[in-house]
Design an enzyme around this catalytic site. Structure first.
Site: not given
Ligand SMILES: *Cc1c(COP(=O)(O)O)cnc(C)c1O
Length: 433
Positions: A107
Site C-alpha cells: 500500500k
Molecule cells: C490490503 C492488503 C491486501 C489486499 O489487497 P486488495 O487490493 O484489497 O485486494 C493483501 N495483503 C496485504 C498485506 C494488504 O495490506
C-alpha cells in the site's frame, strides 16, 4: 483524461475531481475512459529499463494528459524510492516482494503516489490547507500517513479503533508527528468509518474545511499499483522466463489485482491471473456460480483480506462488460482456511527457507497447486512477515527478525488524541482546528 462512474449515474470527472472526490456522486467507482496500450518496442526493451523508468511510461499512459511531464516524472521517481525485487522461491515460482517501502506493505506505492499527486493539485489551485481523513483497521492508516508525511498543504487525520490494531501497526501512524494526527476512537473500525462518512456529508464542516479522503478506491491510489506488474514482467524477461507468466494476487478489496488487469489491457503479456482468497471467498464463489453474493467478513490470520464485499469488484465487472465468461477466462480463484495458510507457511519455510506472510502464503499455495507445465508463476508478497509477528512466530515456532525500519517505528513515542465515537465530538474537534 475523463473518468466515468461504474454506476453511470454521475457526471464525468477530470483526474483532479476524481482524486479529490474519491468516490463518484452516485457511489460508483471512477474508471478512465481509455486504457492506452503501450507500444511493442516498450515491451521488447523493457528488461533494459529501471523500475522508475518503466513506472513513468505506465504513469504517462494514465496521467500524461493531466500532469506536466516533469512533474509526473518527479512524482513517480519520489514514490518509488525503494526496490520491488523478484525473488526465486522454487524452480518455477517467484515472489514479487512489495514490502521494501517505508511501512513494509504494497500500500506504500499507492499511498505515496496519491500524496504527491494531491500535493501537486493543491499547489496548482493555490488551495490553502487540505485535510485528509482516513479510517483504518491497521495497514491503510500507516501507508497513507507515511505517504503524506511532510507533504506541504496537507494534514492527515487517522481514525483508528482503540485496542483493535496491533502495537506495530499503531506505532506506524501514532509516532510520526508533523502533519499527521492520530485519533484513537473508543469504538470499532465501523465507527471510525462512520465518523469519516458523516464528516464528508456535514455541510457546516465542509464550509469551514477542505476535506478529502484517501481510501483505496481512489484512482490515485489504485492505478499506480499497475507499475510493479510491468516491473515483474521485466525481471522475468531478464532471466528468460517471461513466456507463459501467471500472476497470483492475494486479494481482499481487489484493488491490487484490478491494477494488474489494467496492465494486461495495456498489452502486458501475462497469460492469466489467479485471485487468492482466504475464507472470505466472495470472488471465488462468484467465479464458480456467476452470482455475486456479498456477506459479512470473518476474521482470519490474513486479516488484510477479510473483506465481505470487495469494493473493486465493480471495476472488474466494468472492465469485462459484466461478462462472467470473460472474467473467468482471464482470472481463476482459490480459497484457503487458516489451517491451510499456516501449513503453507510452515512447509515453505522448512523446504525452501522462504518466510511467507499469511497473505503471500495464499498466493504461493495457489501457484503451487495450480501452475501448469511450462508456466512460470509470480505471486505478490504483499507485506513483510514481521508485520504479523505473533502469528508468524506462532506458526513457524521460531523468532522472526524485525527489519530496522519496523524497529524504528517501535521505538517512537505514541501520540494520539482519544475521542468518543459520537459525531458531535469529532465535529467540534475539527471545527476548533
Ligand atoms: C490490503 C492488503 C491486501 C489486499 O489487497 P486488495 O487490493 O484489497 O485486494 C493483501 N495483503 C496485504 C498485506 C494488504 O495490506
Amino acid at each position: 483524461m475523463k473518468y466515468y462512474s461504474t454506476n453511470k449515474q454521475a457526471p464525468d470527472a477530470s483526474l483532479e475531481e476524481a482524486v479529490v472526490k474519491g468516490l463518484a456522486a452516485d457511489k460508483g467507482l471512477f474508471m478512465p475512459y481509455s486504457i492506452k496500450p503501450l507500444p511493442q518496442d516498450f515491451y521488447d526493451s523493457i528488461d533494459t529499463l529501471s523500475f522508475q523508468e518503466i513506472a513513468y511510461r505506465v504513469a504517462d499512459a494514465f496521467f500524461g494528459e493531466d500532469v506536466p511531464a516533469e512533474t509526473l516524472k518527479q512524482i513517480v521517481y519520489d514514490t518509488l524510492n525503494f526496490d520491488v525485487p523478484l525473488v526465486k522461491v522454487t524452480e518455477d515460482i517467484y515472489s514479487l516482494e512489495l514490502f521494501h517501502g517505508p511501512t513494509l506493505a504494497f500500500k506504500d506505492v499507492g499511498g505515496r503516489f496519491m500524496a504527491r499527486l494531491l500535493g501537486y493539485f493543491i499547489r496548482k489551485e493555490g488551495k490553502k490547507q487540505v485535510n485528509v481523513l482516513v479510517a483504518t483497521s491497521g495497514d491503510t492508516g500507516s501507508a497513507v500517513a507515511n505517504g503524506f508525511l511532510g507533504v506541504e498543504g496537507i494534514h492527515v487525520y487517522v481514525l483508528y479503533p482503540k485496542g483493535k490494531v496491533s502495537e506495530i501497526q499503531e506505532k506506524q501512524f501514532t509516532t510520526l508527528g508533523q502533519n499527521i494526527t492520530a485519533l484513537e476512537i473508543d469504538g470499532t473500525f465501523d465507527d471510525c468509518q462512520a465518523l469519516v462518512k458523516s464528516a464528508f456529508m456535514d455541510k457546516e464542516l465542509n464550509e469551514h474545511l477542505q476535506l478529502t479522503s484517501a481510501n483505496s478506491i481512489n484512482v490515485a491510489r489504485f492505478l499506480p499499483q499497475a507499475f510493479y506488474y510491468f516491473y515483474a514482467y521485466a525481471q522475468l524477461k531478464k532471466i528468460g522466463k517471461a513466456n507463459n507468466a501467471v500472476i497470483c494476487v492475494p486479494s481482499g478489496n481487489f484493488g491490487n489485482i484490478t491494477a494488474g488487469l489494467f496492465g494486461k489491457r495495456m498489452g502486458l503479456p501475462v497469460k492469466r491471473f489467479i485471485a487468492a482468497n482466504n475464507r472470505n471467498d466472495i470472488f471465488y464463489q462468484y467465479l464458480q456460480t456467476g452470482v455475486y453474493t456479498p456477506r459479512p467478513s470473518i476474521a482470519t490470520i490474513a486479516n488484510a483480506m477479510d473483506v465481505g464485499d470487495p469494493s473493486n469488484f465493480a471495476r472488474v465487472l466494468d472492465l469485462y462488460g459484466g461478462s462472467h465468461a470473460a472474467i473467468s477466462t482471464e482470472i481463476s480463484g482459490t480459497t484457503y482456511t487458516n489451517e491451510q495458510i499456516a501449513e503453507t507457511m510452515r512447509e515453505t519455510w522448512k523446504e525452501c527457507h522462504y518466510l511467507l506472510d499469511p497473505h503471500g502464503a495464499c498466493g504461493f499455495r495457489a501457484l503451487k497447486e495450480g501452475l501448469k507445465p511450462g508456466e512460470t508463476g509470480v505471486f505478490l508478497e504483499t507485506a513483510h512477515p514481521a508485520k504479523f509477528l505473533e502469528t508468524v512466530e506462532g506458526i513457524i515456532g521460531e523468532t522472526v527478525e524485525i527489519p530496522a525500519k519496523l524497529k524504528a517505528f517501535m521505538q517512537g513515542e505514541k501520540q494520539s488524541l482519544s475521542m468518543t465515537k459520537e459525531f458531535a465530538d469529532f465535529k467540534s474537534y475539527l471545527l476548533s482546528l
